[in-house]
Scaffold this motif. Structure first.
Motif, PDB file in Angstrom:
ATOM      1  N   VAL A 190       0.842  -1.191   0.000  1.00 12.89           N
ATOM      2  CA  VAL A 190       0.000   0.000   0.000  1.00 12.89           C
ATOM      3  C   VAL A 190       0.877   1.240   0.000  1.00 12.89           C
ATOM      4  CG1 VAL A 190      -0.180   0.033   2.528  1.00 12.89           C
ATOM      5  CG2 VAL A 190      -1.941   1.138   1.157  1.00 12.89           C
ATOM      6  N   THR A 191       0.430   2.276  -0.716  1.00  9.83           N
ATOM      7  CA  THR A 191       1.134   3.552  -0.757  1.00  9.83           C
ATOM      8  C   THR A 191       0.291   4.622  -0.079  1.00  9.83           C
ATOM      9  OG1 THR A 191       2.284   2.988  -2.806  1.00  9.83           O
ATOM     10  CG2 THR A 191       2.144   5.324  -2.248  1.00  9.83           C
ATOM     11  N   VAL A 192       0.883   5.296   0.895  1.00  9.13           N
ATOM     12  CA  VAL A 192       0.244   6.382   1.643  1.00  9.13           C
ATOM     13  C   VAL A 192       1.207   7.568   1.597  1.00  9.13           C
ATOM     14  CG1 VAL A 192      -1.074   4.821   3.128  1.00  9.13           C
ATOM     15  CG2 VAL A 192       1.237   5.503   3.802  1.00  9.13           C
ATOM     16  N   PRO A 193       0.806   8.751   2.105  1.00 15.30           N
ATOM     17  CA  PRO A 193       1.714   9.901   2.042  1.00 15.30           C
ATOM     18  C   PRO A 193       3.097   9.655   2.638  1.00 15.30           C
ATOM     19  CG  PRO A 193      -0.486  10.642   2.592  1.00 15.30           C
ATOM     20  CD  PRO A 193      -0.539   9.143   2.583  1.00 15.30           C
ATOM     21  N   ALA A 194       3.210   8.759   3.626  1.00 15.62           N
ATOM     22  CA  ALA A 194       4.508   8.487   4.253  1.00 15.62           C
ATOM     23  C   ALA A 194       5.389   7.567   3.418  1.00 15.62           C
ATOM     24  CB  ALA A 194       4.305   7.889   5.648  1.00 15.62           C
ATOM     25  N   GLY A 195       4.831   6.935   2.358  1.00 12.46           N
ATOM     26  CA  GLY A 195       5.637   6.053   1.532  1.00 12.46           C
ATOM     27  C   GLY A 195       4.887   4.783   1.149  1.00 12.46           C
ATOM     28  N   THR A 196       5.627   3.817   0.645  1.00 15.54           N
ATOM     29  CA  THR A 196       5.064   2.529   0.228  1.00 15.54           C
ATOM     30  C   THR A 196       5.495   1.453   1.219  1.00 15.54           C
ATOM     31  OG1 THR A 196       5.051   3.178  -2.099  1.00 15.54           O
ATOM     32  CG2 THR A 196       4.973   0.820  -1.626  1.00 15.54           C
ATOM     33  N   PHE A 197       4.543   0.623   1.644  1.00 13.74           N
ATOM     34  CA  PHE A 197       4.803  -0.344   2.707  1.00 13.74           C
ATOM     35  C   PHE A 197       4.224  -1.712   2.344  1.00 13.74           C
ATOM     36  CE2 PHE A 197       4.502   3.853   4.637  1.00 13.74           C
ATOM     37  CZ  PHE A 197       5.581   3.889   5.489  1.00 13.74           C
ATOM     38  N   GLN A 198       4.931  -2.770   2.765  1.00 11.66           N
ATOM     39  CA  GLN A 198       4.384  -4.111   2.757  1.00 11.66           C
ATOM     40  C   GLN A 198       3.546  -4.267   4.030  1.00 11.66           C
ATOM     41  OE1 GLN A 198       4.853  -6.227   0.179  1.00 11.66           O
ATOM     42  NE2 GLN A 198       6.146  -4.694  -0.838  1.00 11.66           N
ATOM     43  N   VAL A 220      -7.751  -2.414   8.770  1.00 12.52           N
ATOM     44  CA  VAL A 220      -6.551  -1.750   9.263  1.00 12.52           C
ATOM     45  C   VAL A 220      -5.340  -2.378   8.586  1.00 12.52           C
ATOM     46  CG1 VAL A 220      -5.142  -1.293  11.306  1.00 12.52           C
ATOM     47  CG2 VAL A 220      -7.640  -1.263  11.500  1.00 12.52           C
ATOM     48  N   TRP A 221      -4.452  -1.524   8.055  1.00 12.19           N
ATOM     49  CA  TRP A 221      -3.229  -1.974   7.399  1.00 12.19           C
ATOM     50  C   TRP A 221      -2.052  -1.805   8.360  1.00 12.19           C
ATOM     51  CZ3 TRP A 221      -7.487  -0.508   4.986  1.00 12.19           C
ATOM     52  CH2 TRP A 221      -7.799  -1.019   3.723  1.00 12.19           C
ATOM     53  N   ILE A 222      -1.377  -2.910   8.704  1.00 19.36           N
ATOM     54  CA  ILE A 222      -0.257  -2.922   9.636  1.00 19.36           C
ATOM     55  C   ILE A 222       1.004  -3.335   8.873  1.00 19.36           C
ATOM     56  CG2 ILE A 222       0.700  -3.995  11.723  1.00 19.36           C
ATOM     57  CD1 ILE A 222      -1.672  -2.355  12.423  1.00 19.36           C
ATOM     58  N   THR A 223       2.113  -2.608   9.079  1.00 17.77           N
ATOM     59  CA  THR A 223       3.329  -2.963   8.355  1.00 17.77           C
ATOM     60  C   THR A 223       3.783  -4.373   8.715  1.00 17.77           C
ATOM     61  OG1 THR A 223       4.739  -1.926  10.046  1.00 17.77           O
ATOM     62  CG2 THR A 223       4.130  -0.587   8.146  1.00 17.77           C
ATOM     63  N   ASP A 224       4.200  -5.101   7.684  1.00 16.00           N
ATOM     64  CA  ASP A 224       4.659  -6.480   7.871  1.00 16.00           C
ATOM     65  C   ASP A 224       6.159  -6.472   8.134  1.00 16.00           C
ATOM     66  OD1 ASP A 224       4.682  -9.203   8.023  1.00 16.00           O
ATOM     67  OD2 ASP A 224       4.487  -9.552   5.861  1.00 16.00           O
TER      68      ASP A 224
END
Length: 253
Positions: A190-198, A220-224
């Motif tokens: 997912v890409t949000v204003p803070a960057g792209t995250f798994q 809810v999206w939690i960083t893996d």
């Protein structure tokens, strides 16, 4: 891997197992060691809040300090959402104090200001006695190893969060709000204003009203990764969708 702390029944493909947790009835000496967690004092996650596609405000999740509550070391966290649309404003603040060794909630403050609705509640929770008190009311029973909405968001970060599994808890401090279910739906970039995250995508469900109710259908999206940060949240409400997107992360481990 982060230590999972909680009475969780985990089900996947019809299989279930019980994950152990530190008992709230242990002596202070036995339960004085802090459990490993993926957050630290000074962590501050800042979000933009959108109503549908319209930016309407900001939110924060902050680990302010480790302090003492009735002689017990406790994490003090604050979750805020501020903003709104014409004729409907939101200014919510949730403060949680939870034990560093059991993650049990010891104190919970809730200040809700949403449109014409306002609510201010103060809870003192006594896990060692299985009791709680709201304001000046009489004490009433709570559940073993209690958690409030705010501390649940931090507690979830300590779980393995395996895709396809459902974690079920009887730990919401008001018994009628149980069970709490955390479904791990999928892995997603997912890409949000803070960057792209798994990330791994969760669907939390409380048996209460609000964004985590069954009707709210929140995800809810939690960083893996070892940080387990919440980078995105979406909730479908009766009047539209309320979404949070991570803008900045400070003080993460």
């Amino acid at each position: 891997m982060v230590l999972a702390v909680g009475a969780a029944t985990m089900s996947a493909n019809g299989q279930s197992a019980v994950a152990p947790f530190p008992s709230a009835s242990r002596s202070l000496a036995e339960s004085s060691t802090p459990v490993p967690v993926p957050f630290a004092v000074g962590e501050r996650l800042e979000y933009e809040v959108k109503f549908g596609s319209l930016k309407v405000g900001n939110g924060t999740m902050e680990v302010k300090e480790i302090t003492e509550v009735r002689g017990r070391p406790a994490w003090h966290t604050v979750f805020t959402i501020k903003g709104g649309i014409p004729l409907y404003r939101v200014n919510d603040v949730y403060e949680s104090w939870f034990d560093t060794s059991t993650l049990n909630t010891l104190r919970y403050h809730q200040d809700v200001d949403e449109g014409s609705y306002e609510r201010r509640r103060r809870y003192e929770i006594y896990p060692e006695r299985g009791m709680m008190r709201e304001g000046e009311r009489e004490e009433e029973p709570t559940v073993p190893n209690p958690l409030d909405e705010g501390s649940f968001l931090y507690f979830v970060r300590t779980l393995p969060l395996e895709v396809g599994k459902t974690y079920e808890f009887q730990r919401y401090f008001k018994a009628q709000g149980n069970p709490v279910r955390i479904r791990v739906l999928r892995a997603e970039t997912v890409t949000v204003p803070a960057g792209t995250f798994q990330t791994v995508v969760l669907q939390p469900t409380f048996q209460t009203k609000g964004i985590f109710s069954q009707n709210g259908r929140a995800e809810v999206w939690i960083t893996d990764d070892d940080r387990r940060m919440m980078v995105q949240m979406k909730s479908k409400l009766s009047f539209g969708s309320l979404n949070l997107y991570l803008q900045r992360a400070k003080g993460t481990k």
